[in-house]
Design a protein around this motif. Structure first.
Motif, mmCIF file in Angstrom:
data_model
loop_
_atom_site.group_PDB
_atom_site.id
_atom_site.type_symbol
_atom_site.label_atom_id
_atom_site.label_comp_id
_atom_site.label_asym_id
_atom_site.label_seq_id
_atom_site.Cartn_x
_atom_site.Cartn_y
_atom_site.Cartn_z
ATOM 1 N N UNK A 177 53.113 39.447 41.863
ATOM 2 C CA UNK A 177 52.759 39.225 40.463
ATOM 3 C C UNK A 177 52.538 37.739 40.200
ATOM 4 N N UNK A 178 53.347 36.905 40.826
ATOM 5 C CA UNK A 178 53.208 35.458 40.655
ATOM 6 C C UNK A 178 51.874 34.967 41.205
ATOM 7 N N UNK A 179 51.389 35.585 42.283
ATOM 8 C CA UNK A 179 50.091 35.206 42.850
ATOM 9 C C UNK A 179 49.001 35.367 41.794
ATOM 10 N N UNK A 180 48.977 36.519 41.126
ATOM 11 C CA UNK A 180 47.951 36.766 40.110
ATOM 12 C C UNK A 180 48.157 35.885 38.883
ATOM 13 N N UNK A 181 49.403 35.731 38.462
ATOM 14 C CA UNK A 181 49.695 34.942 37.261
ATOM 15 C C UNK A 181 49.372 33.463 37.443
ATOM 16 N N UNK A 182 49.361 32.982 38.671
ATOM 17 C CA UNK A 182 49.092 31.571 38.938
ATOM 18 C C UNK A 182 47.620 31.200 38.738
#
Length: 367
Positions: A228-233
């Motif tokens: 999720x952090x990959x996309x949110x970044x």
């Protein structure tokens, strides 16, 4: 940095009857809102309409309208006329118990569905809703090539947002084209809403080599939260949707994090190489393939069992009975007639019928 949106496609369910566990869902919704998050996402077709019902019961009836943002989707591919759009929209308002949607999207645009949208002037319908104040922002969810996305956005600059499948496993995928689609949307000045950041749970449990690489980025983070952090970044991303069926998942996803560096994002994309080699069938379990199946084969559930078998063939004695129980109510994999309705509906563009042959070889041999 936390851009978590609450997706209402995968929800906590009661094991005894397969209905939505409203008590658990209410608890999760309350915690989500208490953390200052607001974005809920549903669609006309999700859970055969029960998703919109769950939105009404768990969110709308229990919280003031100012506390949340609600996104819904028109199944434009099911429409047979311009008037059908209005009729379907009114049903959705009633199901959800609201007077307007904060975001309203055409659901699942691809080459074929785009033709339907143009034929029945579905983009014009979205603009009318926006003028009436019944849809604050408009757009579409998309499953096709970046070239087609560029064509649609050039033709319809009036849309506000685009919902895309983005995760590090699909970032350089030739089929999904996550990076290219993201870059296309940003180039057109559109905000991006992310779906399938954990690829239907595939990125929540990783093979050892990939897990070891990702632990170097953040030893304390779960595989799912890193996905999720990959996309949110990504700076063009406004919301990252996650379908959650347990409080532990929600609390994990609600943690505040810092954006990944470019080097860290590249490490995750590299880890995807190990992950692809370990997945027998890269199915996300969305279920779009099932509705048109003339044999009522529960394709995603069979693929999940097949993936378990491929990872641990020695557990065949545990897995085969589960398959047989499902087959009592659904068609067996061997009953596939090769009509390929499933493949026409698969957002992942999988060769579903070929994979079903593999499932049949394992579970239907001698049946």
């Amino acid at each position: 940095m936390n851009k978590l949106g609450f997706g209402f496609l995968r929800l906590p369910m009661l094991e005894k009857d397969g209905e939505i566990d409203l008590e658990r869902l209410n608890e999760m919704v309350d915690v989500y809102l208490q953390h200052g998050k607001k974005y809920f996402d549903t669609a006309y077709t999700y859970l055969n309409g029960k998703s919109e019902w769950a939105i009404r019961e768990s969110v709308v009836k229990r919280h003031s309208r100012e506390e949340f943002l609600l996104a819904d989707k028109l199944p434009g591919y099911q429409m047979k006329s311009y008037e059908d759009c209005r009729r379907c929209f009114e049903v959705q308002l009633e199901r959800c118990g609201v007077d307007y949607f904060d975001v309203y999207l055409l659901h699942w645009l691809n080459g074929a569905n785009d033709k339907t949208a143009e034929k029945y002037r579905e983009f014009q319908f979205l603009q009318e809703l926006k003028k009436e104040g019944k849809a604050r922002r408009i757009g579409f969810s998309f499953h096709d090539t970046a070239d087609l996305l560029d064509e649609i956005l050039t033709r319809h600059p009036e849309v506000d947002v685009v919902q895309l499948q983005i995760n590090y496993l699909d970032w350089e995928s030739e089929a999904v084209q996550a990076r290219l689609c993201y870059e296309t949307a940003v180039r057109h000045g559109k905000k991006v809403i992310v779906m399938e950041p954990v690829k239907g749970g595939t990125l929540a449990s990783l093979p050892p080599d990939a897990a070891r690489k990702l632990r170097q980025i953040d030893p304390s983070a779960s595989a799912a939260s890193l996905a999720i952090r990959f996309a949110a970044s990504l700076p063009g991303v406004e919301v990252v949707l996650s379908g959650m069926n347990a409080m532990e998942q929600l609390l994990d996803n609600l943690q505040e994090t810092e954006p990944l560096s470019e080097a860290e994002r590249k490490e995750m994309v590299q880890a995807a190489v190990d992950i692809r080699q370990s997945i027998a069938v890269p199915c996300t379990g969305c279920g779009y393939c099932v509705s048109g199946c003339p044999k009522q084969i529960c394709i995603p559930r069979y693929f999940k069992l097949y993936n378990e078998y491929a990872a641990c063939p020695g557990d065949d004695w545990k897995i085969r009975p589960a398959y047989d129980r499902l087959a009592l109510k659904h068609g067996r994999a061997a009953e596939c007639i090769g009509c390929k309705s499933c493949e026409r509906h698969c957002p992942q563009k999988l060769s579903v019928t070929e994979y079903l042959k593999k499932v049949a070889e394992v579970f239907d041999n001698g049946k």
